[in-house]
Write an enzyme that holds these catalytic residues in place. Sequence first.
Site, PDB file in Angstrom:
ATOM      1  N   SER A 174     -11.753   9.394  -1.278  1.00 13.87           N
ATOM      2  CA  SER A 174     -12.664   8.565  -2.052  1.00 13.87           C
ATOM      3  C   SER A 174     -13.447   9.396  -3.083  1.00 13.87           C
ATOM      4  O   SER A 174     -12.850   9.975  -3.966  1.00 13.87           O
ATOM      5  CB  SER A 174     -13.587   7.823  -1.088  1.00 13.87           C
ATOM      6  N   HIS A 192     -10.227   1.180   3.323  1.00 11.13           N
ATOM      7  CA  HIS A 192     -10.767   2.393   2.709  1.00 11.13           C
ATOM      8  C   HIS A 192     -11.156   3.455   3.738  1.00 11.13           C
ATOM      9  O   HIS A 192     -10.947   4.646   3.521  1.00 11.13           O
ATOM     10  CB  HIS A 192     -11.996   1.999   1.874  1.00 11.13           C
TER      11      HIS A 192
END
Length: 400
Positions: A171, A369
């Site tokens: 990320s 995620h």
Amino acid sequence: MGSIQLCAIVLCALFYVCCAQLRREAYATVPQLIASSGYPVEKHRVTTEDGYVLQIFRIPAGRRSARRTGSTNAKGKRAVVMFHGLFGNSGNFVLMGPRNSLAYILADAGYDVWLANLRGNLYTAHKNLTRNDAAFWDFSFHEHGKYDAPAIIDKILNITGLSKIFYVGHSMGTTTFFTMISQRPEYNDKLVAFVAMAPAVYLDHLKMIANFFLKSFDLISVLRRRGYNSLSIRPDMLALFAGSFCTARQPQTDICMRIVYAIVGEDYDLNPWDMVPTLVSSMHPASFRQLEHFGKIALTGTFTSWENGLWGEVKPYKIENVKIPVTILYGMNDQLTEKSQVMRLADQLNSTGVLESLQPGGGWPKFNHLDFIFAKDVGKMVNKPLVEHIGELYNKYYNE
Ligand SMILES: *[C@@H]1O[C@H](CO)[C@@H](O)[C@H](O)[C@H]1NC(C)=O
Ligand SMILES: *[C@@H]1O[C@H](CO)[C@@H](O)[C@H](O)[C@H]1NC(C)=O
Ligand SMILES: *[C@@H]1O[C@H](CO)[C@@H](O)[C@H](O)[C@H]1NC(C)=O
């Protein structure tokens, strides 16, 4: 008995219940966690050009080899450095334990493993500023890329004597890579290759949310005027919250993951229920600027630098500066770094010939995620194959 006393007893009982349920992982520091899992650990300190002091941690050997040979000498080993995401810290790569977490699996496979901490998280400080100074929080991933990552990479090269290391990011840890290479392309020469998990570069799908919070509501300016500069929750408060609200064992009674899943994509199948309180209480602070900078990227549809703020000039980072092989792993059900946006980045990297591989994380349709860090089977689903892949990339691109 007075009502105040009763109240105190109830609070104590609640606190006891809460904290009895939190695992030791929730309180241990990252080096403590690594040592208690049976791995050797070293702590090093990196000072950036602009005065931030970052702790970085090293696992120089695998568990078995350290025990058998008593040696924790990493000389001659291939090194991998890992960069965490927003609200994360170096612990993200060890929290799920030796069978699942990437740092341990790499160390057991013979790598010299390094865990980075980016300015803002609780393993970082500044020479002259405290966390209460507004100036401490005057940064985003622009500075992570300009100062932190280069200083960390140089430190590792210096200690190991290697000419190159391998970069893994999750990320915002990938955003950091791209802002670094855009501003300091000479760092291509210090890296073998880059694995980007859930890369946060294009965020067009978050435009409406960014519009709502940053434009209509102007939330961050309001908070700044009230003297806040960062999104920091005191660790004991966070632990209390996690221990009280994040202890459900099934989707029907869960509130905690429901909130998290609204942001990162729902995947109850891979949720490690035992670990949820630990996961939540391991969140570290972030500056408002980090959120605003992501907001600017969402609002403009451009991977732009911060320049003169949210409404300032749009100046795209130079993704074409990337000269090393990039492997992208994405979550098919990732709401935060959505597939369409990852594909846009992949196309761009492919057009300059640096896209090595593009793979759906875990091959699982609900992969979100956070699953790259916290899925209950992340070792088998992602990290074991990834360690093989890192080995292949080393063989292909590193000739010492
Ligand atoms: C820290 O303070 C010293 C002494 O006041 C000053 O010389 C130095 O430039 C400061 N460093 C940073 C990074 O602000
Ligand atoms: C590491 O840094 C020190 C101090 O700057 C320097 O003397 C040394 O030569 C460096 N070592 C390597 C292997 O680069
Ligand atoms: C990358 O580009 C090549 C040639 O244009 C194309 O054949 C290939 O499918 C592309 N790969 C990806 C993952 O988009």
